[in-house]
Design a protein around this motif. Structure first.
Motif, PDB file in Angstrom:
ATOM      1  N   THR A   1       0.899  -1.244   0.083  1.00 15.63           N
ATOM      2  CA  THR A   1       0.005   0.108   0.010  1.00 15.63           C
ATOM      3  C   THR A   1       1.109   1.059   0.096  1.00 15.63           C
ATOM      4  O   THR A   1       1.586   1.396   0.871  1.00 15.63           O
ATOM      5  CB  THR A   1      -0.949   0.160   1.242  1.00 15.63           C
TER       6      THR A   1
ATOM      7  N   GLU B   1       1.428   5.417  -2.508  1.00 11.28           N
ATOM      8  CA  GLU B   1       0.733   6.349  -3.291  1.00 11.28           C
ATOM      9  C   GLU B   1       0.117   6.032  -4.611  1.00 11.28           C
ATOM     10  O   GLU B   1      -0.415   6.892  -5.431  1.00 11.28           O
ATOM     11  CB  GLU B   1       1.590   7.671  -3.272  1.00 11.28           C
ATOM     12  N   SER B   2       0.707   4.864  -5.055  1.00 15.27           N
ATOM     13  CA  SER B   2       0.343   4.265  -6.443  1.00 15.27           C
ATOM     14  C   SER B   2      -1.050   3.790  -6.340  1.00 15.27           C
ATOM     15  O   SER B   2      -1.425   3.771  -7.541  1.00 15.27           O
ATOM     16  CB  SER B   2       1.429   3.082  -6.995  1.00 15.27           C
ATOM     17  N   ASN B   3      -1.461   3.379  -5.376  1.00 11.63           N
ATOM     18  CA  ASN B   3      -2.907   2.777  -5.144  1.00 11.63           C
ATOM     19  C   ASN B   3      -3.158   1.553  -6.034  1.00 11.63           C
ATOM     20  O   ASN B   3      -4.475   1.158  -6.421  1.00 11.63           O
ATOM     21  CB  ASN B   3      -4.007   3.971  -5.589  1.00 11.63           C
TER      22      ASN B   3
ATOM     23  N   ASN C   1      -3.081  -1.403  -5.310  1.00 16.42           N
ATOM     24  CA  ASN C   1      -3.861  -2.442  -4.543  1.00 16.42           C
ATOM     25  C   ASN C   1      -5.214  -1.983  -4.263  1.00 16.42           C
ATOM     26  O   ASN C   1      -6.430  -2.882  -4.623  1.00 16.42           O
ATOM     27  CB  ASN C   1      -3.555  -2.743  -2.799  1.00 16.42           C
ATOM     28  N   GLU C   2      -5.444  -0.890  -4.150  1.00 21.11           N
ATOM     29  CA  GLU C   2      -6.899  -0.354  -3.921  1.00 21.11           C
ATOM     30  C   GLU C   2      -7.790  -0.576  -5.125  1.00 21.11           C
ATOM     31  O   GLU C   2      -8.844  -0.956  -5.206  1.00 21.11           O
ATOM     32  CB  GLU C   2      -6.847   1.281  -3.333  1.00 21.11           C
ATOM     33  N   VAL C   3      -6.868   0.013  -6.288  1.00 17.71           N
ATOM     34  CA  VAL C   3      -7.552  -0.009  -7.567  1.00 17.71           C
ATOM     35  C   VAL C   3      -7.820  -1.550  -8.121  1.00 17.71           C
ATOM     36  O   VAL C   3      -9.056  -1.756  -8.454  1.00 17.71           O
ATOM     37  CB  VAL C   3      -6.705   0.654  -8.706  1.00 17.71           C
TER      38      VAL C   3
ATOM     39  N   TRP D   1     -10.845  -2.626  -6.042  1.00 15.77           N
ATOM     40  CA  TRP D   1     -11.982  -2.074  -6.795  1.00 15.77           C
ATOM     41  C   TRP D   1     -12.305  -2.714  -8.034  1.00 15.77           C
ATOM     42  O   TRP D   1     -13.580  -2.943  -8.566  1.00 15.77           O
ATOM     43  CB  TRP D   1     -11.960  -0.536  -7.047  1.00 15.77           C
TER      44      TRP D   1
ATOM     45  N   TYR E   1      -5.941   6.082 -14.250  1.00 16.88           N
ATOM     46  CA  TYR E   1      -5.512   7.277 -13.140  1.00 16.88           C
ATOM     47  C   TYR E   1      -4.168   7.711 -13.469  1.00 16.88           C
ATOM     48  O   TYR E   1      -3.281   6.641 -14.147  1.00 16.88           O
ATOM     49  CB  TYR E   1      -5.855   6.825 -11.774  1.00 16.88           C
TER      50      TYR E   1
ATOM     51  N   ILE F   1      -0.511   8.728 -11.623  1.00 15.07           N
ATOM     52  CA  ILE F   1       0.229   8.933 -10.604  1.00 15.07           C
ATOM     53  C   ILE F   1       1.593   9.383 -10.826  1.00 15.07           C
ATOM     54  O   ILE F   1       2.252   9.578 -11.687  1.00 15.07           O
ATOM     55  CB  ILE F   1       0.414   7.284 -10.044  1.00 15.07           C
TER      56      ILE F   1
END
Length: 187
Positions: free
Chosen positions: A31, A33-35, A37-39, A42, A52, A54
């Motif tokens: 985890t 700033e590249s996101n 994992n979050e992306v 999702w 997106y 980065i």
């Protein structure tokens, strides 16, 4: 989720020499700033693609001291037996040069605007001095045409400024004086 494939360009982009195949996505992309994992979560949850940009710090990518910019697309691929997303394709493109060019163009546009403003202010000051001077001032073209004269200059010659605009130095000079006048304008 584990990484199934990572081309050499991707390994180079994230600064890893080792093969990424079989490694945990969470291990390679903790985890941050590249996101990523979050992306990933999702896209798997919604089955919708994501795109997106980065900006990464110097320690990530190209192993240089410069900040880098990336466009990331996460595309759902395979579906599992429940209809959920089984695989996600990440397309990562280095857009550092594009971002740098955009920023340079924005800077140059701001500089051009600043220079135009300074020029406008300078012209306004010049116009004020020119029009309000206590002495006669005239601007003449190389062909001895009066380009611009102030009121004081016109008064000295007994003309209106708009009348002088239609005349040349020769028109208002005595024929014997014209060669001397022209020689002085060349100085």
């Amino acid at each position: 989720m584990e990484i199934r494939y990572a081309n050499p360009a991707m390994r180079a982009a994230i600064g890893l020499d080792e093969d990424l195949v079989g490694q945990s996505f969470d291990k390679v992309f903790p985890t941050d700033e590249s996101n990523f994992n979050e992306v990933l979560r999702w896209v798997m949850r919604t089955s919708q693609p994501a795109m997106y940009d980065i900006a990464k710090s110097p320690e990530w990518g190209r192993r240089s001291s410069e900040r880098h910019y990336w466009n990331v697309q996460a595309l759902p691929l395979d579906s599992d037996s429940d209809g959920g997303v089984d695989s996600v394709l990440y397309l990562v493109q280095d857009i550092t040069d594009l971002v740098s060019a955009q920023r340079r163009a924005e800077f140059e546009a701001r500089e051009a605007q600043r220079r135009a403003q300074e020029l406008s202010e300078s012209e306004t000051r010049f116009r004020g001095v020119f029009e309000n001077a206590a002495v006669g001032i005239a601007l003449m073209s190389p062909d001895s045409q009066w380009h611009k004269v102030n009121q004081r200059f016109a008064d000295m010659l007994g003309y209106r400024p708009e009348e002088l605009a239609k005349l040349t130095l020769k028109d208002i000079s005595h024929p014997d004086d014209f060669p001397v006048c022209m020689a002085r304008t060349q100085e």
